[in-house]
Scaffold this active site. Structure first.
Site, PDB file in Angstrom:
ATOM      1  N   HIS A  17       0.848  -1.237   0.024  1.00 55.49           N
ATOM      2  CA  HIS A  17      -0.004   0.057   0.098  1.00 55.49           C
ATOM      3  C   HIS A  17       0.868   1.249   0.039  1.00 55.49           C
ATOM      4  CE1 HIS A  17      -3.181  -2.819   2.327  1.00 55.49           C
ATOM      5  NE2 HIS A  17      -3.536  -2.328   0.974  1.00 55.49           N
ATOM      6  N   LYS A  41     -13.824  -6.337  -1.036  1.00 60.09           N
ATOM      7  CA  LYS A  41     -14.050  -7.744  -1.560  1.00 60.09           C
ATOM      8  C   LYS A  41     -13.549  -9.099  -0.669  1.00 60.09           C
ATOM      9  CE  LYS A  41      -9.857  -7.781  -4.072  1.00 60.09           C
ATOM     10  NZ  LYS A  41      -9.102  -7.704  -5.375  1.00 60.09           N
ATOM     11  N   ARG A  93      -2.071  -5.169  -8.657  1.00 57.73           N
ATOM     12  CA  ARG A  93      -0.911  -6.407  -8.478  1.00 57.73           C
ATOM     13  C   ARG A  93      -0.956  -7.318  -9.439  1.00 57.73           C
ATOM     14  NH1 ARG A  93      -3.431  -8.086  -3.059  1.00 57.73           N
ATOM     15  NH2 ARG A  93      -5.129  -7.232  -4.225  1.00 57.73           N
ATOM     16  N   SER A 131      -2.926  -7.808   2.868  1.00 60.22           N
ATOM     17  CA  SER A 131      -3.329  -7.798   4.349  1.00 60.22           C
ATOM     18  C   SER A 131      -3.679  -9.053   4.790  1.00 60.22           C
ATOM     19  CB  SER A 131      -4.493  -6.831   4.509  1.00 60.22           C
ATOM     20  OG  SER A 131      -3.837  -5.437   4.342  1.00 60.22           O
TER      21      SER A 131
END
Ligand code: COA
Length: 162
Positions: A17, A41, A93, A131
């Site tokens: 991030h 999501k 990504r 994460s």
């Protein structure tokens, strides 16, 4: 004065991030990192509260000129308009991100065509990072220090020990 919004759940913020936030700050005079009250999501419920997630982002972006962090609820385009921003910046990504991001960008465009969505490609070392991967490494005792800023590392260790 160009303002961009970098939105996400940030549960917690990772180096992936931060890479996107740093690069967004080169494109915009001001960047607001928008920390969502609800999950995207992802999953079932955040590990860190909204206040904790905002605080971890604020600590991590200290020293980045023109970058701040705010919590938000509701529609992203409404938050962007309230902030006087012209664009939403998202990281891409892998190809698997594309379809979802494409849909979000299309819906956001439909809701407010004045807000652009700008994509920044993640560098190879962060392509696989998320994460939840970091949360899992922390919970299972894996080495994850290089994937997160120091404040998030300490917070995850504390949570894992609790
Ligand atoms: N580096 C590392 N990880 C990254 C990353 C990057 N550059 N970019 C995304 N990720 C990871 C996140 O860590 C998260 O991982 P996890 O699922 O393992 O926890 C995952 O990708 C999803 O990211 P998240 O931050 O949850 O973002 P999202 O793409 O799902 O979108 C909002 C979240 C808040 C931006 C989005 O849900 C939103 O705009 N909500 C408001 C409601 C709205 O306006 N909806 C649009 C119209 S339908």
């Amino acid at each position: 004065m160009r303002k961009g919004i970098v939105p996400g759940t940030f549960d917690p913020i990772t180096e992936g991030h931060l890479d996107i936030i740093r690069r967004a700050s080169c494109l915009f005079d001001e960047v607001v990192v928008a920390v969502a009250a609800s999950l995207g999501k992802g999953g079932t419920g955040p590990l860190f509260s909204l206040d904790e997630r905002v605080e971890l982002v604020r600590t991590s972006v200290q020293g980045l000129e023109g970058v701040s962090a705010e919590p938000f609820e509701g529609l992203l385009v409404d938050f962007a308009r309230e902030q006087g921003a012209t664009a939403v910046v998202k990281g891409l990504r892998a190809i698997t991100d594309f379809e979802y991001e494409f849909q979000m960008a299309a819906v956001n465009f439909e809701l407010n065509p004045e807000i652009e969505t700008v994509f920044i490609m993640s560098p190879p070392q962060y392509m696989y990072l998320s994460s939840s991967i970091v949360r899992e490494l922390a919970a299972l005792g894996g080495d994850f220090e290089r994937f997160v800023p120091p404040c998030a590392y300490r917070a995850l260790l504390e949570r894992a020990r609790a």
